[in-house]
Design an enzyme around this catalytic site. Structure first.
Site, PDB file in Angstrom:
ATOM      1  N   ASP A  86       0.853  -1.194   0.000  1.00 43.65           N
ATOM      2  CA  ASP A  86       0.000   0.000   0.000  1.00 43.65           C
ATOM      3  C   ASP A  86       0.882   1.234   0.000  1.00 43.65           C
ATOM      4  O   ASP A  86       1.989   1.223   0.560  1.00 43.65           O
ATOM      5  CB  ASP A  86      -0.904   0.025   1.242  1.00 43.65           C
ATOM      6  N   ASP A 102       3.992   1.610  -4.230  1.00 41.09           N
ATOM      7  CA  ASP A 102       2.951   1.476  -5.244  1.00 41.09           C
ATOM      8  C   ASP A 102       3.029   0.078  -5.854  1.00 41.09           C
ATOM      9  O   ASP A 102       4.100  -0.346  -6.288  1.00 41.09           O
ATOM     10  CB  ASP A 102       3.183   2.540  -6.323  1.00 41.09           C
ATOM     11  N   LYS A 167     -12.556  -5.105  -5.876  1.00 38.91           N
ATOM     12  CA  LYS A 167     -13.735  -4.259  -5.699  1.00 38.91           C
ATOM     13  C   LYS A 167     -14.033  -3.533  -7.014  1.00 38.91           C
ATOM     14  O   LYS A 167     -13.130  -2.996  -7.659  1.00 38.91           O
ATOM     15  CB  LYS A 167     -13.489  -3.236  -4.597  1.00 38.91           C
TER      16      LYS A 167
END
Length: 217
Positions: A86, A102, A167
């Site tokens: 993260d 990243d 997601k």
């Protein structure tokens, strides 16, 4: 129901958010169960439906912060190697290697593979969402771009037979992305776990049975 008085300096929207948090049964359960976020229950519910964590040996958590999903993996599959990545700092989680960088960095795949002991992950999971701007079409495009990048990462990293979960927003992945997912995975499904708030536009795409880098047809 707990209601808050709008305090000085607190906007009406932040007051509504706080009220929702205080009255959310999943937030309360997360505190009792020791999870860092209510999002942990989304993964638990998706696992119950799709068997995501059954027999997993190596897991990558894209956008790990605050760490609820990796906590679930550690509890449900304690022998699995887990690595998270993260841009934001993440409090340490016992048994999880966390990289603050990243995931699109060219060095990320090799560093994550090393964190997993040199093995290919059999599950790559992403609860990431692009920062929203309040314009539905723009927000959708930005989140889809993130999912597409996550898919590219998964194709580079995953073990044959592995799973990619990400997601997406209302309506799920668009036709082009679904076609690309089906090219690489045997099954592609959408689901909205009960822990997702009713008013939320989030869904999840679950791609299982990675065909391998030389077998996309």
């Amino acid at each position: 129901m707990t209601r808050l008085k709008t305090a000085k300096g607190r906007t009406a929207s932040s007051t509504r958010w706080l009220e929702r948090q205080l009255n959310d049964p999943y937030v309360k359960r997360a505190k009792v169960d020791g999870y860092r976020s209510r999002a942990a229950y989304k993964l638990l519910e998706l696992d119950e439906k799709f068997g995501l964590l059954r027999g997993v040996q190596a897991v990558v958590d894209l956008g790990i912060t605050p760490g609820g999903w990796s906590q679930v993996v550690r509890r449900k599959a304690p022998r699995a190697a887990v690595a998270g990545i993260d841009l934001l700092p993440t409090e340490p989680i016992d048994g999880v290697t966390i990289l603050q960088m990243d995931f699109m960095d060219d060095a990320a795949p090799a560093m994550l593979r090393e964190a997993l002991g040199g093995v290919e992950p059999d599950l790559i999971m992403s609860d990431m969402a692009a920062n929203t701007v309040g314009h539905a079409q723009t927000d959708h495009l930005r989140t889809m771009g993130l999912v597409e990048t996550g898919l590219e990462f998964a194709v580079e990293m995953l073990k044959p037979g592995g799973t990619f979960i990400a997601k997406v927003l209302a309506g799920g992945a668009d036709h082009g992305l679904v076609a690309e997912l089906k090219r690489h995975f045997k099954t592609v499904k959408h689901a909205k776990p009960p822990a997702s708030r009713k008013g939320s536009s989030e869904w999840y795409v679950i791609a299982q049975g990675f065909k391998g880098r030389g077998d996309q047809g």
